[in-house]
Design a protein around this motif. Structure first.
Motif, PDB file in Angstrom:
ATOM      1  N   LEU A 111       0.957  -1.063   0.146  1.00  0.00           N
ATOM      2  CA  LEU A 111      -0.146  -0.122  -0.121  1.00  0.00           C
ATOM      3  C   LEU A 111       0.925   1.225  -0.066  1.00  0.00           C
ATOM      4  O   LEU A 111       1.730   1.410   1.044  1.00  0.00           O
ATOM      5  CB  LEU A 111      -0.972   0.013   1.107  1.00  0.00           C
ATOM      6  N   VAL A 169      -2.401   6.555   0.970  1.00  0.00           N
ATOM      7  CA  VAL A 169      -3.964   6.497   1.145  1.00  0.00           C
ATOM      8  C   VAL A 169      -4.309   8.188   1.078  1.00  0.00           C
ATOM      9  O   VAL A 169      -3.650   8.858   1.664  1.00  0.00           O
ATOM     10  CB  VAL A 169      -4.035   6.098   2.783  1.00  0.00           C
ATOM     11  N   ARG A 224      -6.659  -1.652   7.569  1.00  0.00           N
ATOM     12  CA  ARG A 224      -7.031  -1.691   6.111  1.00  0.00           C
ATOM     13  C   ARG A 224      -7.791  -0.450   5.991  1.00  0.00           C
ATOM     14  O   ARG A 224      -8.195   0.484   6.766  1.00  0.00           O
ATOM     15  CB  ARG A 224      -8.138  -2.635   6.013  1.00  0.00           C
ATOM     16  N   VAL A 225      -7.862  -0.080   4.600  1.00  0.00           N
ATOM     17  CA  VAL A 225      -8.646   1.138   4.195  1.00  0.00           C
ATOM     18  C   VAL A 225     -10.184   0.726   3.917  1.00  0.00           C
ATOM     19  O   VAL A 225     -10.457  -0.340   3.143  1.00  0.00           O
ATOM     20  CB  VAL A 225      -8.009   1.687   2.950  1.00  0.00           C
ATOM     21  N   LEU A 226     -11.133   1.448   4.508  1.00  0.00           N
ATOM     22  CA  LEU A 226     -12.624   1.128   4.269  1.00  0.00           C
ATOM     23  C   LEU A 226     -13.116   1.739   2.945  1.00  0.00           C
ATOM     24  O   LEU A 226     -13.682   2.884   2.806  1.00  0.00           O
ATOM     25  CB  LEU A 226     -13.453   1.582   5.575  1.00  0.00           C
ATOM     26  N   ASP A 227     -12.617   0.916   1.904  1.00  0.00           N
ATOM     27  CA  ASP A 227     -13.103   1.290   0.636  1.00  0.00           C
ATOM     28  C   ASP A 227     -14.290   1.083   0.074  1.00  0.00           C
ATOM     29  O   ASP A 227     -15.003   1.418  -0.912  1.00  0.00           O
ATOM     30  CB  ASP A 227     -12.238   0.454  -0.451  1.00  0.00           C
ATOM     31  N   ASP A 228     -15.475   0.785   1.157  1.00  0.00           N
ATOM     32  CA  ASP A 228     -17.067   0.573   0.776  1.00  0.00           C
ATOM     33  C   ASP A 228     -17.447   1.785   1.144  1.00  0.00           C
ATOM     34  O   ASP A 228     -18.857   2.017   1.033  1.00  0.00           O
ATOM     35  CB  ASP A 228     -17.514  -0.438   1.737  1.00  0.00           C
ATOM     36  N   ARG A 229     -17.019   2.857   1.623  1.00  0.00           N
ATOM     37  CA  ARG A 229     -17.632   4.311   1.848  1.00  0.00           C
ATOM     38  C   ARG A 229     -16.459   5.414   1.336  1.00  0.00           C
ATOM     39  O   ARG A 229     -15.317   5.293   1.287  1.00  0.00           O
ATOM     40  CB  ARG A 229     -17.774   4.510   3.356  1.00  0.00           C
ATOM     41  N   PRO A 230     -17.248   6.479   0.740  1.00  0.00           N
ATOM     42  CA  PRO A 230     -16.200   7.425   0.093  1.00  0.00           C
ATOM     43  C   PRO A 230     -15.469   8.176   1.210  1.00  0.00           C
ATOM     44  O   PRO A 230     -15.496   8.407   2.427  1.00  0.00           O
ATOM     45  CB  PRO A 230     -17.357   8.333  -0.421  1.00  0.00           C
ATOM     46  N   ALA A 231     -14.553   8.742   0.532  1.00  0.00           N
ATOM     47  CA  ALA A 231     -13.388   9.780   1.326  1.00  0.00           C
ATOM     48  C   ALA A 231     -14.197  10.931   1.734  1.00  0.00           C
ATOM     49  O   ALA A 231     -14.916  11.514   0.862  1.00  0.00           O
ATOM     50  CB  ALA A 231     -11.921   9.782   0.917  1.00  0.00           C
ATOM     51  N   SER A 267      -9.783   9.662   3.562  1.00  0.00           N
ATOM     52  CA  SER A 267     -10.119   8.206   3.622  1.00  0.00           C
ATOM     53  C   SER A 267     -10.341   7.650   4.977  1.00  0.00           C
ATOM     54  O   SER A 267      -9.846   7.828   6.051  1.00  0.00           O
ATOM     55  CB  SER A 267      -9.089   7.333   3.019  1.00  0.00           C
ATOM     56  N   VAL A 310     -10.331   4.760   7.744  1.00  0.00           N
ATOM     57  CA  VAL A 310      -9.498   3.603   7.684  1.00  0.00           C
ATOM     58  C   VAL A 310      -9.475   3.074   9.322  1.00  0.00           C
ATOM     59  O   VAL A 310     -10.318   3.577   9.988  1.00  0.00           O
ATOM     60  CB  VAL A 310      -7.852   3.949   7.689  1.00  0.00           C
TER      61      VAL A 310
END
Length: 550
Positions: free
Chosen positions: A25, A28, A66-73, A32, A34
């Motif tokens: 990675l 980020v 982890r990065v929570l990519d299921d929600r927008p930054a 974002s 996280v």
């Protein structure tokens, strides 16, 4: 040394926390969401940027989970607004950023938005299923007429056919229908015809002539209009101009109860526009989905926390009833949504319109000294309507009769003679605000706080309306032993008693927390000391709770 990520967490500390990026990675994006380890727990935080080194030893740095990519930054606009609040209100940045999110997004559990609408795809518009697939052909025809809801398809036992259309690429599930109103649940599609706008009055047109040219840049405008002068109509016309410029409007309202009515009004006025509502009265899922839909909406209606909603094309902020105390958060970050809205308007170069029939003193002072632009509406929008007649009575020259003046009593008697109704307001609950000893000037103090104990004569108790302490009425003064204690001042119970004596023909009803609270159960009957088969005058008795005092 590996890159270090600085993360804002919901803690009472005015600092950021450093974490090591895991292998693979590289970076980020700022804003974002996280998930990171914090102590023995895991927390959701907001990534704010990378750093070359850290004050923490390299061996003690923990890895980002982890990065929570299921929600927008979070957008740079929200990050900048949160930084302003942190500096202005001296509150931790991480706590502000996490509080601005819906509660569901503060949880690291993956969020999947509901998809209650079945929409036709481009391929489905020209699709021709086999002649034997009559159910699929019928469903395609229905989709060509209007989107269908999942619940409706289930009720018509068409879920299997809907799945076949989705598998063929002829239909797709979506969270909102085209040109939806921002409601994530099943419901009617917006009206196709706009409700006609009423003709503007001379005052409204003069206000529009001043406000419309000012929509291109930041400025604070105080709309001081009497009740019924058409302030909401001005909001609508300004929002219409903002939408025509492909921008968004944010409308802040003080109370949740006002949201449904105002939302329906906006839907009728702006059919085909995306209108979303944000307030704590929504369910957790609905609130999250409306927050996620905010960047694509045209108008966002909401209470104070909506000032932090993501609106990338913000073109106008309206703060209705700007004087209302509900715009001030009373715990955590103690902020004023009106003031934060002004700060956001300045950052976005968008005008801010404050509307009220009774502006706050600070806003009115800012308008008088020229920092805000004052616009006044002094007449009601309906020509037949007129403002009520108000008469001020100087109590220095007119004696009181148990809290009522003779002009007030005469007005009540005249209204009663005409067969009309009267409303009498008094902001004191109970029989009297205090119990007083005329001998030593003792006034019933609360032993737990600095307030006075209020006399509730029907319950034979002294109660503190601040901390909840209550006790029996003393038989004599605790200070000097004088048994002749007097009620001091007027309360709603005493006013009711006075009106019943002076206007015996009137049907009097008292409405306060004692009469309109939660209906007591059997335990309440025990508190007043009476069985269910007896009559009781105590306001919390089960028999008393079902009737108004006469």
């Amino acid at each position: 040394m590996p890159s270090i990520l600085q993360v804002a967490l919901d803690t009472p500390l005015h600092r950021l926390f450093d974490y090591r990026l895991p292998d693979g990675l590289d970076a980020v994006p700022p804003g974002s969401l996280v998930e990171v380890p914090f102590g023995r727990t895991r927390q959701v935080g907001v990534a704010l940027g990378a750093a070359a080194d850290s004050a923490v030893e390299a061996g003690k740095l923990r890895h980002l989970i982890r990065v929570l990519d299921d929600r927008p930054a979070l957008s740079p606009h929200i990050l900048r607004l949160a930084q302003f609040c942190a500096d202005y209100y001296h509150y931790p940045l991480g706590a502000i950023l996490l509080a601005a999110l819906p509660p569901r997004l503060r949880n690291a559990t993956p969020f999947v938005a509901a998809t209650p609408w079945l929409l036709l795809t481009d391929a489905g518009r020209v699709a021709a299923p086999p002649a034997r697939a009559r159910a699929q052909r019928a469903l395609l025809d229905a989709l060509r007429a209007a989107p269908q809801t999942r619940d409706r398809l289930r009720a018509q036992k068409q879920s299997r056919h809907a799945a076949a259309l989705v598998a063929a690429g002829w239909a797709a599930w979506a969270r909102l229908p085209p040109q939806a109103t921002g409601s994530p649940v099943d419901g009617p599609l917006p009206c196709s015809h706009a409700s006609p706008a009423p003709a503007a009055t001379a005052e409204q047109q003069a206000a529009l002539d001043r406000l419309l040219p000012a929509l291109a840049q930041f400025g604070v405008h105080l709309l001081h209009g009497v009740t019924g002068s058409g302030k909401t109509e001005l909001y609508m016309r300004l929002i219409d101009a903002v939408l025509a410029a492909n921008k968004q409007a944010l409308v802040l309202i003080p109370e949740i109860a006002l949201t449904p009515q105002l939302e329906q009004h906006f839907r009728r006025r702006f059919p085909g526009r995306n209108i979303a509502a944000l307030h704590s009265g929504l369910g957790e899922t609905a609130r999250t989905e409306n927050w996620l839909a905010a960047p694509g909406c045209d108008v966002l209606l909401g209470t104070r926390l909506s000032v932090f909603a993501p609106l990338p094309r913000l073109g106008l902020i309206v703060v209705d009833e700007e004087h209302d105390g509900s715009f001030k958060q009373q715990d955590g970050l103690r902020y004023s949504a009106r003031d934060v809205a002004i700060a956001r308007g300045k950052q976005a170069d968008a005008p801010v319109l404050l509307g009220s029939a009774t502006p706050s003193l600070e806003s009115y002072a800012q308008a008088l000294n020229g920092r805000y632009r004052l616009i006044e509406l002094k007449q009601r929008a309906i020509s037949q309507a007129r403002l009520p007649d108000i008469e001020l009575v100087d109590l220095k020259h007119i004696p009181l009769d148990n809290g009522l003046t003779r002009p007030a009593l005469q007005a009540l008697a005249d209204t009663l003679a005409r067969g009309e109704q009267s409303l009498v307001f008094l902001n004191r609950r109970g029989y009297a605000p205090a119990l007083y000893c005329p001998s030593c000037a003792w006034v019933s103090p609360c032993p737990r706080c600095s307030a006075r104990l209020v006399l509730h004569r029907t319950a034979h108790r002294l109660k503190c309306h601040h901390c909840g302490f209550e006790t029996r009425i003393p038989a004599e003064c605790p200070g000097c032993g004088n048994p002749d204690l007097k009620p001091l001042g007027q309360g709603t119970q005493r006013l009711e008693e006075t009106l019943a004596a002076l206007l015996p023909a009137a049907r009097i009803r008292r409405i306060d927390r004692d009469t309109c609270g939660r209906a007591p159960g059997p335990s309440s009957a025990k508190r007043c000391g009476h069985a269910r088969s007896t009559s009781c005058s105590a306001p919390r008795c089960w028999r008393r709770a079902t009737t108004f005092p006469t």
